[in-house]
Scaffold this motif. Structure first.
Motif, short mmCIF file in Angstrom:
data_model
loop_
_atom_site.label_atom_id
_atom_site.label_comp_id
_atom_site.label_asym_id
_atom_site.label_seq_id
_atom_site.Cartn_x
_atom_site.Cartn_y
_atom_site.Cartn_z
N TRP A 48 18.23 -17.37 9.31
CA TRP A 48 16.94 -18.02 9.15
C TRP A 48 16.97 -19.37 9.83
O TRP A 48 17.99 -20.06 9.79
CB TRP A 48 16.60 -18.17 7.65
CG TRP A 48 15.31 -18.86 7.40
CD1 TRP A 48 14.05 -18.37 7.63
CD2 TRP A 48 15.13 -20.19 6.91
NE1 TRP A 48 13.13 -19.30 7.32
CE2 TRP A 48 13.75 -20.43 6.86
CE3 TRP A 48 16.00 -21.18 6.52
CZ2 TRP A 48 13.22 -21.64 6.42
CZ3 TRP A 48 15.48 -22.38 6.08
CH2 TRP A 48 14.10 -22.60 6.03
N ASP A 49 15.91 -19.74 10.47
CA ASP A 49 15.78 -21.03 11.14
C ASP A 49 16.88 -21.21 12.19
O ASP A 49 17.45 -22.30 12.32
CB ASP A 49 15.79 -22.16 10.11
CG ASP A 49 15.28 -23.47 10.67
OD1 ASP A 49 14.49 -23.44 11.64
OD2 ASP A 49 15.68 -24.53 10.16
N ALA A 104 12.04 -21.31 0.50
CA ALA A 104 11.17 -20.46 1.29
C ALA A 104 10.84 -19.20 0.49
O ALA A 104 11.60 -18.81 -0.39
CB ALA A 104 11.84 -20.09 2.61
N GLN A 107 9.41 -13.14 1.36
CA GLN A 107 8.75 -12.37 2.42
C GLN A 107 8.85 -13.08 3.78
O GLN A 107 9.02 -12.43 4.81
CB GLN A 107 7.27 -12.15 2.09
CG GLN A 107 7.04 -11.26 0.90
CD GLN A 107 7.08 -12.02 -0.43
OE1 GLN A 107 7.38 -13.21 -0.47
NE2 GLN A 107 6.81 -11.32 -1.52
N ASP A 108 8.75 -14.41 3.78
CA ASP A 108 8.83 -15.15 5.04
C ASP A 108 10.24 -15.09 5.63
O ASP A 108 10.41 -15.01 6.84
CB ASP A 108 8.42 -16.61 4.83
CG ASP A 108 6.93 -16.76 4.61
OD1 ASP A 108 6.18 -15.85 5.02
OD2 ASP A 108 6.53 -17.78 4.04
N SER A 111 10.84 -11.55 7.05
CA SER A 111 10.11 -11.32 8.30
C SER A 111 10.62 -12.20 9.44
O SER A 111 10.19 -12.03 10.58
CB SER A 111 8.62 -11.55 8.09
OG SER A 111 8.37 -12.91 7.82
N GLY A 112 11.50 -13.16 9.14
CA GLY A 112 12.05 -14.01 10.18
C GLY A 112 11.13 -15.14 10.59
O GLY A 112 11.26 -15.67 11.70
N ASN A 113 10.21 -15.54 9.74
CA ASN A 113 9.29 -16.62 10.05
C ASN A 113 10.06 -17.95 10.10
O ASN A 113 10.57 -18.41 9.09
CB ASN A 113 8.19 -16.69 8.97
CG ASN A 113 7.18 -17.78 9.22
OD1 ASN A 113 7.27 -18.51 10.19
ND2 ASN A 113 6.21 -17.87 8.35
N PRO A 114 10.14 -18.60 11.26
CA PRO A 114 10.91 -19.85 11.36
C PRO A 114 10.24 -21.03 10.66
O PRO A 114 10.86 -22.05 10.44
CB PRO A 114 11.00 -20.09 12.86
CG PRO A 114 9.83 -19.40 13.43
CD PRO A 114 9.57 -18.21 12.54
N TYR A 115 8.96 -20.89 10.30
CA TYR A 115 8.22 -21.96 9.63
C TYR A 115 8.04 -21.66 8.15
O TYR A 115 7.09 -22.08 7.53
CB TYR A 115 6.87 -22.17 10.29
CG TYR A 115 6.99 -22.36 11.78
CD1 TYR A 115 7.50 -23.55 12.30
CD2 TYR A 115 6.63 -21.36 12.67
CE1 TYR A 115 7.65 -23.72 13.66
CE2 TYR A 115 6.76 -21.53 14.03
CZ TYR A 115 7.27 -22.71 14.52
OH TYR A 115 7.42 -22.89 15.87
N ALA A 116 9.00 -20.92 7.58
CA ALA A 116 8.86 -20.44 6.21
C ALA A 116 9.05 -21.51 5.16
O ALA A 116 8.54 -21.38 4.06
CB ALA A 116 9.85 -19.29 5.97
#
Length: 169
Positions: A48-49, A104, A107-108, A111-116
């Motif tokens: 993550w990130d 975080a 779910q974020d 999903s690999g959301n870098p702004y989680a």
């Protein structure tokens, strides 16, 4: 990353970064969750990130915000064989090292959301103690930032002869 293993039912994943770069070492990244990508949950690093977070079941408390908070945040991290404690001892317990806690949504992160990250708290390492199985870290609060600088230094007239010269006698 397809799924994460969590010991709690809340939808928050907690990330912890202990940055020792000011001491000539690397930052350490911990996460209170793991993936099913490896044979055991401990081996399943969380990506993550743009970082690999080591899954560790750490416990943290005292993160309240506001002027009434006089409790210093604390973190208990399992430290097998005391390796992290030995690292901190090399740097005189790394007092003043930046420690950042991210939260975080599950779910974020999946999903690999870098702004989680929706919650970020930055502190400085105040003290650390270990017993070979667990590392206990105490962080400096916002009150510490206003009253004393880390590392703290007591000013006296010996160091600053003009100290207190404006006071009425």
């Amino acid at each position: 990353m397809t799924s994460l293993h969590k010991a709690t039912f809340d939808q928050l994943i907690e990330f912890l970064e202990i940055d020792l770069t000011a001491f000539g070492d690397q930052p350490y990244y911990f996460c209170n969750s793991s993936t099913y990508a490896a044979a055991t949950p401990v081996q399943g690093l969380v990506a993550w990130d743009n970082r690999q977070w080591v899954p560790v079941p750490f416990v943290s408390s005292g993160w309240q915000d506001g002027g009434e908070n006089l409790v210093r945040p604390s973190i208990s991290i399992p430290d097998v064989n005391g390796q992290l404690y030995v690292t901190l001892r090399q740097y005189e317990l790394a007092t003043g090292a930046p420690v950042t806690r991210y939260q975080a949504l599950y779910q974020d992160v999946v999903s690999g959301n870098p702004y989680a990250a929706f919650s970020e708290a930055r502190y400085l390492l105040n003290s650390a103690s270990g017993n070979g199985r667990q590392l206990d870290i105490e962080l400096a609060t916002h009150v510490d930032f206003q009253i004393a600088k880390i590392p703290s230094f007591k000013m006296t007239r010996e160091h600053y002869p003009g100290l207190g010269s404006q006071l009425l006698r």
